[in-house]
Scaffold this motif. Sequence first.
Motif, PDB file in Angstrom:
ATOM      1  N   UNK A  63      13.466  29.673  50.940  1.00 41.53           N
ATOM      2  CA  UNK A  63      13.132  31.068  50.612  1.00 41.53           C
ATOM      3  C   UNK A  63      12.106  31.578  51.616  1.00 41.53           C
ATOM      4  N   UNK A  64      12.534  32.482  52.469  1.00 37.02           N
ATOM      5  CA  UNK A  64      11.649  33.060  53.465  1.00 37.02           C
ATOM      6  C   UNK A  64      11.015  34.342  52.922  1.00 37.02           C
ATOM      7  N   UNK A  65       9.715  34.387  52.938  1.00 33.55           N
ATOM      8  CA  UNK A  65       8.995  35.554  52.430  1.00 33.55           C
ATOM      9  C   UNK A  65       7.619  35.628  53.070  1.00 33.55           C
ATOM     10  N   UNK A  66       7.077  36.827  53.131  1.00 32.32           N
ATOM     11  CA  UNK A  66       5.713  37.001  53.626  1.00 32.32           C
ATOM     12  C   UNK A  66       4.695  36.858  52.506  1.00 32.32           C
ATOM     13  N   UNK A  67       5.181  36.692  51.272  1.00 27.62           N
ATOM     14  CA  UNK A  67       4.273  36.545  50.127  1.00 27.62           C
ATOM     15  C   UNK A  67       3.627  35.159  50.145  1.00 27.62           C
ATOM     16  N   UNK A  68       2.400  35.093  49.672  1.00 27.15           N
ATOM     17  CA  UNK A  68       1.645  33.847  49.677  1.00 27.15           C
ATOM     18  C   UNK A  68       2.134  32.881  48.590  1.00 27.15           C
TER      19      UNK A  68
END
Length: 206
Positions: A63-68
């Motif tokens: 899962x690629x995300x900019x969320x921490x």
Amino acid sequence: MRIRSLLIVVGMALATALAGCSTDSVTGVSFASYGARTDAGYRVPAIPITKVASQYRRQTVNYQTSEKPGTIVVDTGTKHLYFVLGGGKAVRYGIGVGRQGFEWKGVARVGAKREWPVWTPPPAMIRRQPELAKWRGGMPGGPSNALGARALYLFNKSGDTGYRLHGTPEWWSIGKAMSSGCIRMMNQDVIDLYERAGVGAKVVVK
């Protein structure tokens, strides 16, 4: 000796086969994790997980995300909830979402967490379903409670949004749009999420 060796080999093969039968070959999650359990004195019924589509069973995914890490991302379109682990991974859960006219999207945070929470139907729901008036003062927590085994309460800058991430005894509703706006999960899954997510965690609903 040959017979004994053969028996040992057969026994090992059988043990391996049985171990494989107890694990979902698609998700890698043990079927036992959806079994019956006793929690805080309440009985959580087993879920016939093979009747739940594999994409809605708990699993760790890329899962690629900019969320921490620690963030909860709710994808109402695919009916999945992601708990971000970091390193391009997340724990993905199947969810049930709000039916047409009851959808909600936005950014919030986990303002509170409760085990076996009391459920109080809002006035608007009581108007739609007068039979719920008996729970105006709150329905005690328990296996038949609409909030299930756990609830994470969503807050924003204005305070309590009224929306929850919560369990449900209606496991068959996962993957469907039939709630009054809250995000529902299988009880075994919401217990897992409850242990991972902290108060203050960011929640993105899209």
